[in-house]
Scaffold this motif. Sequence first.
Motif, PDB file in Angstrom:
ATOM      1  N   ASP A 122       0.964  -1.043  -0.115  1.00  0.00           N
ATOM      2  CA  ASP A 122      -0.124   0.009  -0.109  1.00  0.00           C
ATOM      3  C   ASP A 122       0.918   1.299  -0.053  1.00  0.00           C
ATOM      4  O   ASP A 122       1.998   1.310   0.499  1.00  0.00           O
ATOM      5  CB  ASP A 122      -0.831  -0.024   1.410  1.00  0.00           C
ATOM      6  N   ALA A 123       0.363   2.232  -0.321  1.00  0.00           N
ATOM      7  CA  ALA A 123       1.056   3.560  -0.541  1.00  0.00           C
ATOM      8  C   ALA A 123       1.098   4.420   0.979  1.00  0.00           C
ATOM      9  O   ALA A 123       0.044   3.941   1.780  1.00  0.00           O
ATOM     10  CB  ALA A 123       0.305   4.715  -1.380  1.00  0.00           C
ATOM     11  N   THR A 124       2.326   4.562   1.254  1.00  0.00           N
ATOM     12  CA  THR A 124       2.481   5.211   2.668  1.00  0.00           C
ATOM     13  C   THR A 124       2.410   6.897   2.711  1.00  0.00           C
ATOM     14  O   THR A 124       2.497   7.661   3.597  1.00  0.00           O
ATOM     15  CB  THR A 124       3.951   4.968   3.102  1.00  0.00           C
ATOM     16  N   ARG A 125       2.075   7.317   1.225  1.00  0.00           N
ATOM     17  CA  ARG A 125       1.822   8.816   1.285  1.00  0.00           C
ATOM     18  C   ARG A 125       1.117   9.063   0.024  1.00  0.00           C
ATOM     19  O   ARG A 125       1.346   8.352  -0.945  1.00  0.00           O
ATOM     20  CB  ARG A 125       3.397   9.328   1.226  1.00  0.00           C
ATOM     21  N   ASP A 126       0.573  10.471  -0.031  1.00  0.00           N
ATOM     22  CA  ASP A 126       0.083  10.903  -1.215  1.00  0.00           C
ATOM     23  C   ASP A 126       1.154  10.872  -2.327  1.00  0.00           C
ATOM     24  O   ASP A 126       2.186  11.665  -2.162  1.00  0.00           O
ATOM     25  CB  ASP A 126      -0.700  12.183  -0.939  1.00  0.00           C
ATOM     26  N   VAL A 127       0.405  10.847  -3.645  1.00  0.00           N
ATOM     27  CA  VAL A 127       1.309  11.128  -4.759  1.00  0.00           C
ATOM     28  C   VAL A 127       0.258  11.941  -5.794  1.00  0.00           C
ATOM     29  O   VAL A 127      -0.530  11.212  -6.057  1.00  0.00           O
ATOM     30  CB  VAL A 127       1.520   9.841  -5.467  1.00  0.00           C
ATOM     31  N   PRO A 128       0.597  13.331  -6.197  1.00  0.00           N
ATOM     32  CA  PRO A 128       1.569  13.935  -5.585  1.00  0.00           C
ATOM     33  C   PRO A 128       1.303  14.385  -3.990  1.00  0.00           C
ATOM     34  O   PRO A 128       0.245  14.287  -3.549  1.00  0.00           O
ATOM     35  CB  PRO A 128       1.678  15.173  -6.220  1.00  0.00           C
ATOM     36  N   GLY A 129       2.551  14.861  -3.326  1.00  0.00           N
ATOM     37  CA  GLY A 129       2.259  15.093  -1.931  1.00  0.00           C
ATOM     38  C   GLY A 129       1.845  16.642  -1.466  1.00  0.00           C
ATOM     39  O   GLY A 129       1.676  17.124  -0.440  1.00  0.00           O
ATOM     40  N   PHE A 130       1.505  17.493  -2.620  1.00  0.00           N
ATOM     41  CA  PHE A 130       0.824  18.956  -2.599  1.00  0.00           C
ATOM     42  C   PHE A 130       0.128  19.182  -3.752  1.00  0.00           C
ATOM     43  O   PHE A 130       0.294  18.435  -5.006  1.00  0.00           O
ATOM     44  CB  PHE A 130       2.285  19.641  -2.323  1.00  0.00           C
ATOM     45  N   ASP A 131      -0.707  20.096  -3.735  1.00  0.00           N
ATOM     46  CA  ASP A 131      -1.566  20.476  -5.025  1.00  0.00           C
ATOM     47  C   ASP A 131      -0.207  21.221  -5.647  1.00  0.00           C
ATOM     48  O   ASP A 131       0.686  21.873  -5.648  1.00  0.00           O
ATOM     49  CB  ASP A 131      -2.315  21.664  -4.605  1.00  0.00           C
ATOM     50  N   ARG A 132       0.050  20.708  -7.036  1.00  0.00           N
ATOM     51  CA  ARG A 132       1.087  21.132  -7.977  1.00  0.00           C
ATOM     52  C   ARG A 132       0.261  21.515  -9.257  1.00  0.00           C
ATOM     53  O   ARG A 132      -0.798  21.364  -9.618  1.00  0.00           O
ATOM     54  CB  ARG A 132       1.932  20.124  -8.286  1.00  0.00           C
ATOM     55  N   ALA A 133       1.013  22.629 -10.095  1.00  0.00           N
ATOM     56  CA  ALA A 133       0.716  23.294 -11.138  1.00  0.00           C
ATOM     57  C   ALA A 133       0.911  22.104 -12.472  1.00  0.00           C
ATOM     58  O   ALA A 133       1.684  21.386 -12.523  1.00  0.00           O
ATOM     59  CB  ALA A 133       1.419  24.157 -11.590  1.00  0.00           C
ATOM     60  N   ALA A 134      -0.387  21.897 -13.143  1.00  0.00           N
ATOM     61  CA  ALA A 134      -0.183  21.115 -14.136  1.00  0.00           C
ATOM     62  C   ALA A 134       0.337  21.657 -15.700  1.00  0.00           C
ATOM     63  O   ALA A 134       0.369  20.960 -16.391  1.00  0.00           O
ATOM     64  CB  ALA A 134      -1.580  20.529 -14.378  1.00  0.00           C
ATOM     65  N   MET A 135       0.337  22.934 -15.222  1.00  0.00           N
ATOM     66  CA  MET A 135       0.864  23.866 -16.814  1.00  0.00           C
ATOM     67  C   MET A 135       1.920  24.818 -16.157  1.00  0.00           C
ATOM     68  O   MET A 135       1.604  25.436 -15.010  1.00  0.00           O
ATOM     69  CB  MET A 135      -0.215  24.331 -17.416  1.00  0.00           C
ATOM     70  N   ASP A 136       2.564  25.181 -17.254  1.00  0.00           N
ATOM     71  CA  ASP A 136       3.189  26.595 -16.884  1.00  0.00           C
ATOM     72  C   ASP A 136       2.283  27.766 -16.930  1.00  0.00           C
ATOM     73  O   ASP A 136       1.352  27.744 -17.836  1.00  0.00           O
ATOM     74  CB  ASP A 136       4.527  27.025 -17.811  1.00  0.00           C
ATOM     75  N   GLY A 137       2.362  28.684 -15.997  1.00  0.00           N
ATOM     76  CA  GLY A 137       1.459  29.865 -16.196  1.00  0.00           C
ATOM     77  C   GLY A 137       1.361  30.419 -14.891  1.00  0.00           C
ATOM     78  O   GLY A 137       2.237  30.530 -14.223  1.00  0.00           O
ATOM     79  N   TYR A 138       0.321  31.157 -14.359  1.00  0.00           N
ATOM     80  CA  TYR A 138       0.081  31.808 -13.318  1.00  0.00           C
ATOM     81  C   TYR A 138      -0.985  31.260 -12.306  1.00  0.00           C
ATOM     82  O   TYR A 138      -2.147  31.119 -12.696  1.00  0.00           O
ATOM     83  CB  TYR A 138      -0.518  33.477 -13.720  1.00  0.00           C
ATOM     84  N   ALA A 139      -0.803  31.021 -10.967  1.00  0.00           N
ATOM     85  CA  ALA A 139      -1.749  30.540 -10.165  1.00  0.00           C
ATOM     86  C   ALA A 139      -2.432  31.966  -9.779  1.00  0.00           C
ATOM     87  O   ALA A 139      -1.879  32.997  -9.295  1.00  0.00           O
ATOM     88  CB  ALA A 139      -0.867  30.116  -9.017  1.00  0.00           C
ATOM     89  N   VAL A 140      -4.035  31.636  -9.788  1.00  0.00           N
ATOM     90  CA  VAL A 140      -4.539  32.720  -9.359  1.00  0.00           C
ATOM     91  C   VAL A 140      -5.774  32.180  -8.480  1.00  0.00           C
ATOM     92  O   VAL A 140      -5.925  30.953  -8.164  1.00  0.00           O
ATOM     93  CB  VAL A 140      -5.194  33.243 -10.702  1.00  0.00           C
TER      94      VAL A 140
END
Length: 397
Positions: free
Chosen positions: A47-65
């Motif tokens: 079983d997985a012992t941690r989340d993958v990914p472990g954080f919210d991550r950008a799926a594209m280059d761009g601007y977080a808003v």
Amino acid sequence: MGHEGFTEVTRLAAAREQLLSVVDSPTAAESVPVPEADGRALAEPVDATRDVPGFDRAAMDGYAVRATDTHDAGDRSPAVLDGTDGDVGARRARYVHTGSPVPDGADAVVRVEETEARGERVEVFAAVAPGENVAPAGEDVETGDRLFEAGRRLRPSDLGLLKAGGHRSVSVRERPTVSVVPTGEELVEFDPGYGETTETNGLTVSRLVERWGGDATYRDIVGDNEAALRAAVERDTDHDIVVTTGGSSVGERDLIADVVADLGEVLGHGVALKPGHPVGYGVVDDTPVLTLPGYPVSCLVTAVQLLRPAVARAGGFEPEPFPEFEAALDRKIASEVGVRSFVRVRETGEGTVEPVRGGAGALSSVAAADGWVVVPESVEGVAAGESVTVQRWEPHC
């Protein structure tokens, strides 16, 4: 059913079942680092012992808003936001790269192609919804998710998932040990003289065992001598499987069946397949012994059909199905009713295949083949022009 000197011949499916009935499933396990676990069978579920990914991550280059700040943004009326290097707040945007964490306060990413930086401000030409272009934590795998069940034979991509899921090592079954003993008075390792033959079957079978997940011991050639054959078999009953090549038929120099019978029990001798009908199998000191024919193609066919599933059983995993493709047969195949035939074929282009010329002793015919067509016992030949399924028993990498 008799065949060429054999008083009784077993159907292939029954022979495989008889052989597998004396192959023990593994019980021993060991822990190995994940990078070394390729091709090994898992001894227990993982079983997985941690989340993958472990954080919210950008799926594209761009601007977080904040998605609400892009409401009604369009080509003619862009939303104008302030640039920032920190958290994202009201009407503030921060540049992010694909795979980088989404900064606090942001809930979407606008693709860089839909923005334009003007000094310290950013013009946004497309509205985004909450979560758009964001891969949330655990999107791929969540903590506690079952990655693999016991018995999974691990592939390189599996190793990546195990590592991402938090595992440095895994518990795997020990590799099954297989002794491969080439036999024959005429065999030499190199430089054959008149009447001599270079040993190839043992080499081929031992390398196939390694590909199939076993640990092969490639033994020296043993001549056609009962005492020497007996000693060779007795020596290796500490292995999970003993395999001999050559001397498996019913001629004067075919001694291995009698040796197995004297030391233990012959479960079957002669199988209704072509090429390869002289194959035999039995058990000595609770160790399965498989006696493969000496003709190279017969040896190969019987190894794939009988030894391969035996190695898988001893390794604690199921053999994977062969890759297959459909093609039209450009020349007829002859076969015998009651016998399962394995006919080597090669691709000729335009979705067609042709049988490869050469008998069971033609080693070059194996190298020339792209696979084989399996003709079942109930069929007497296949006509030219018919569609056939070709098994790639030895996929080219």
